[in-house]
Scaffold this motif. Structure first.
Motif, PDB file in Angstrom:
ATOM      1  N   ASP A 125       0.840  -1.200   0.000  1.00 52.20           N
ATOM      2  CA  ASP A 125       0.000   0.000   0.000  1.00 52.20           C
ATOM      3  C   ASP A 125       0.880   1.256   0.000  1.00 52.20           C
ATOM      4  N   ASP A 126       0.815   2.042  -1.067  1.00 47.92           N
ATOM      5  CA  ASP A 126       1.650   3.238  -1.173  1.00 47.92           C
ATOM      6  C   ASP A 126       1.216   4.358  -0.229  1.00 47.92           C
ATOM      7  N   ASP A 127       0.029   4.221   0.358  1.00 50.64           N
ATOM      8  CA  ASP A 127      -0.460   5.263   1.262  1.00 50.64           C
ATOM      9  C   ASP A 127       0.056   5.106   2.694  1.00 50.64           C
ATOM     10  N   LEU A 128       0.780   4.026   2.946  1.00 51.00           N
ATOM     11  CA  LEU A 128       1.323   3.822   4.296  1.00 51.00           C
ATOM     12  C   LEU A 128       2.359   4.893   4.617  1.00 51.00           C
ATOM     13  N   THR A 129       2.330   5.375   5.832  1.00 53.08           N
ATOM     14  CA  THR A 129       3.414   6.249   6.278  1.00 53.08           C
ATOM     15  C   THR A 129       4.661   5.397   6.491  1.00 53.08           C
TER      16      THR A 129
END
Length: 242
Positions: free
Chosen positions: A144-148
């Motif tokens: 998931d590219d939205d993970l911090t």
């Protein structure tokens, strides 16, 4: 002079350890085993020549260590009973040491290199093959590219723990669980030293899947090489000293 007075007058800081050493000796000798009940406070106090307060202190330590459970009252479940749950206590102790900076980062890394190379090698050699479903789910979650960065690294640490759990080695699993906080901490501390997080994240994803691919290919040597390069490579990239 009562036993309590003798206990206080003699070596109070050592009295409760006498109880621990006695119980340890009985465990080693096989006189006590999981499921057995310890003698009561009065009996231990009399037999060992220590005060009941020292016996109670020793029992509190043993309970915190996960070696006994205690219950008040009467009946089959009352008293102090030996249990076999060392993993949780071992992990808790290591987590506290890590949190207190008791372990140098370089030692955590070296320990990881030793333990995780053993883990992936055993997984690759295992017959029948071990279940890697938990590791697979974590790999998918890390896509998931939205993970911090912090979320990604938490999943990263959980992935390594999942491999240890899949190996079935309880000592290694407990050790890895205890080190998990330290792993996450030094990984996070090094983020500021990473010039291109997206590139590093992509590389880590590929390295994780490469390790799992080597395990499934039953190539133990390749799995060990890949996990070694993965761990040491990130550590070198962040150049984090102690």
């Amino acid at each position: 002079m009562t036993i309590e007075q003798q206990d206080t007058a003699a070596t109070p800081s050592r009295a409760w350890r006498t109880v621990l050493e006695h119980i340890e000796a009985r465990l080693i000798a096989g006189d006590l085993a999981p499921g057995d009940r310890l003698p009561g406070e009065r009996a231990l106090s009399t037999d060992l020549g220590v005060g009941r307060s020292s016996v109670r202190e020793a029992l509190r330590v043993l309970e915190a260590m996960g070696l006994i459970r205690t219950a008040t009252g009467s009946g089959p479940n009352a008293g102090a009973i030996i249990i076999a749950m060392p993993g949780g206590a071992m992990s808790s102790l290591m987590r506290l040491q890590v949190a207190a900076r008791g372990f140098p980062v370089r030692d955590i890394v070296r320990t990881r290199l030793t333990l995780e190379a053993s883990v992936v090698g055993e997984l690759a050699d295992a017959a029948p093959a071990r279940d890697l479903a938990d590791a697979d789910r974590l790999l998918d979650a890390m896509d998931d590219d939205d993970l911090t960065p912090a979320e990604f690294l938490a999943l990263d640490a959980q992935f390594h723990l999942a491999l240890a759990e899949a190996s079935g080695n309880q000592v290694i699993t407990a050790t890895m669980a205890g080190l998990r906080g330290g792993i996450e901490a030094y990984a996070l501390d090094g983020l500021a030293r990473i010039a291109d997080w997206a590139s590093t994240r992509g590389r880590l994803r590929g390295e994780h899947r490469g390790v799992v691919d080597a395990i499934r290919a039953t190539d133990a040597a390749l799995a060990r090489t890949r996990i070694h390069d993965h761990i040491s490579g990130y550590y070198a990239e962040i150049s984090l000293g102690d």
